[in-house]
Design an enzyme around this catalytic site. Structure first.
Site: not given
Ligand code: COA
Length: 478
Positions: A68, A88, A187, A189, A297
């Site tokens: 993310s 790291r 959390v 995906e 739609g």
């Protein structure tokens, strides 16, 4: 010598003078209004694309990992920001070793999300590492992170402290959830897809909820965050100070699934007539249902087989029965009588018969390849979309030409494809370069960005703040 009486309050002359002064004042006020472009440089005379990049001069402390956050910072880097990824020592972003396809080389998972960045290794829990981080905080415009809730604070980098060190710094975070009952949860995906309303509305009615391949939780939230960052940078021009930018993955997914929240509210007023379940006579429940391949739609659509579907899993086309081109569709599929038949001629009449209509259209599409369907229908203004495989997209010349798919070279893994900047700026060409090796730019950043002398850099190296204490952490085996 005549004594000139001063026109003062109360005298006729005085009143007139006061009025004139007021008029002058208001005129002055209007005159004083700044022109709209006050303070802005004159429009550049340089040819388009040669006046630098949109985010030139913006430096980003990239404390992101996995998908993310890196999606966000990669976009900023494509747009010209100097993105310094802090990793790291010894291990780096965990994705360097995940889903490895080439032994010993950084994975595509990593390389496709970290292009155009620099990499520096810093142990953020080492005292010297903390000192280097403080210097970076002072030298950057934006800090982006997507650690688990509380991790940044545990490193000593609370917003209050950061703001004290550098009041202009924009501090941007991705978290799984916003404030509320789940704010402390980690959390990934698919958790976000499920918690944000996507999974419950994806899939077929008679099957379980489905997650989608598009990474709307991770990459989607990274995109939201990038917008928040540039907005905060823009506001900083006026306020002189940075601010916190928070994007929760649940919120990001819900934002992308907003048409389903629309349908949820419509349910209170009757069935969702454009869902094929309406035509099939299946009653609606209390929540917006899974819609299979129904169009989201007002124009009904479905995925239909094309020639070769028996052996090619992607020989399909998405076909939309847009109202204005209904007569053209009827002629195309050999049903000219449907143009005037009261059961088919109008959009409301067609709604209960969608299954039957799409079956009839499929009898035509199955005689053509998906590209033939596309060619024929586009000439008639009928909106259709071939189901393109990743192989086809990777080989598509037009995507290479626009820089949406880019081949970059890598010193360890060799050439690989990545997705370039999908946002095209006419005066800021995308800067798509390979992802950095772990710590590739450590010395360079310490010296050129943070101003450490060579002697100090040697000391830092000896301190263990930028190198792994023991042997490099083994990332997931290839
Ligand atoms: N030096 C030293 N320590 C470092 C470091 C560095 N350069 N970089 C990270 N760490 C430490 C952190 O300080 C943290 O330590 P702590 O738990 O003692 O405070 C630790 O590494 C692990 O960080 P964390 O974020 O908890 O990683 P994780 O692998 O356990 O969890 C996620 C991964 C993605 C689940 C979690 O980061 C998360 O929920 N992020 C927010 C939501 C998100 O972005 N999810 C999508 C990811 S694509």
């Amino acid at each position: 010598m005549a004594i000139r009486r001063k026109a003062g309050k109360g005298t006729v002359k005085g009143k007139a003078k006061g009025k004139a002064k007021a008029v002058r004042k208001s005129v002055k006020k209007i005159v004083r209004l700044k022109p709209k472009n006050a303070g802005m440089p004159r429009p550049s005379a340089k040819p388009w694309g040669q006046a630098g990049r949109a985010l030139d001069g913006v430096r980003v402390l990239d404390f992101t990992h996995v998908q993310s956050g890196p999606t966000c910072t990669q976009l900023l880097a494509y747009m010209g920001a100097d993105v310094i990824k802090v990793e790291r020592p010894g291990a780096g972003d965990i994705t360097r070793g995940q889903l490895r396809d080439v032994k010993g080389a950084d994975s595509l998972y990593f390389t496709m999300l970290n292009g155009s960045k620099r990499s520096i290794t810093i142990d953020s829990k080492h005292p010297k590492g903390k000192e280097i981080l403080d210097r970076l905080v002072k030298a950057c415009d934006v800090l982006v992170e997507n650690f688990a809730p509380g991790a940044l604070d545990r490193m000593g980098l609370t917003f209050e402290r950061i703001h004290k060190l550098n009041p202009r710094l924009v501090v941007a975070s991705v978290k799984g959830f916003g404030p509320g009952p789940y704010e402390d949860c980690k959390v990934y995906e698919n958790v976000a897809q499920c918690a944000g309303g996507s999974a419950s509305t994806t899939g077929f009615r008679d099957g379980p909820p489905l997650v989608t391949g598009a990474q709307i939780g991770d990459s989607g939230t990274g995109l939201h965050l990038a917008l928040g960052i540039v907005a905060a940078l823009y506001q900083r021009i006026r306020t002189g100070r940075g601010q916190k930018v928070l994007c929760a993955m649940q919120d990001g997914v819900l934002n992308l699934a907003r048409v389903k929240l629309r349908d949820q509210q419509r349910l209170a007023h009757g069935p969702l007539t454009e869902y094929s379940q309406y035509g099939e006579g299946v009653p609606f429940g209390k929540a917006a249902p899974r819609a299979g391949n129904d169009s989201g739609g007002g124009q009904p659509g479905w995925i239909l087989k094309c020639q070769g579907w028996e052996s090619d899993p992607d020989a399909y086309v998405y076909f939309i029965t847009q109202g204005p081109v209904w007569p053209a569709i009827c002629d195309l599929i050999g049903k000219p009588q449907w143009k005037t038949d009261a059961d088919y001629a109008t959009a409301p009449a067609r709604l209960p018969r969608l299954r039957q209509i799409f079956d009839a259209i499929e009898q035509w599409t199955v005689t053509k390849t998906k590209f033939e369907v596309m060619d024929i229908c586009n000439k008639l203004d009928i909106p259709v979309g071939p189901i393109l495989s990743m192989k086809e997209l990777a080989e598509e010349p037009s995507l290479r030409a626009t820089g949406t798919v880019v081949e970059v070279d890598h010193p360890v893994r060799g050439a690989y494809l990545t997705v370039g900047n999908p946002i095209k700026l006419s005066d800021s060409p995308a800067d798509v370069r390979r992802a950095p090796l772990l710590g590739e730019h450590t010395d360079e950043v310490l010296r050129d960005v943070l101003g450490y002398a060579e002697r100090e850099i040697d000391e830092i190296k000896r301190s263990g703040a930028i190198s792994a204490a023991d042997k490099p952490a083994k990332a997931e085996a290839a």
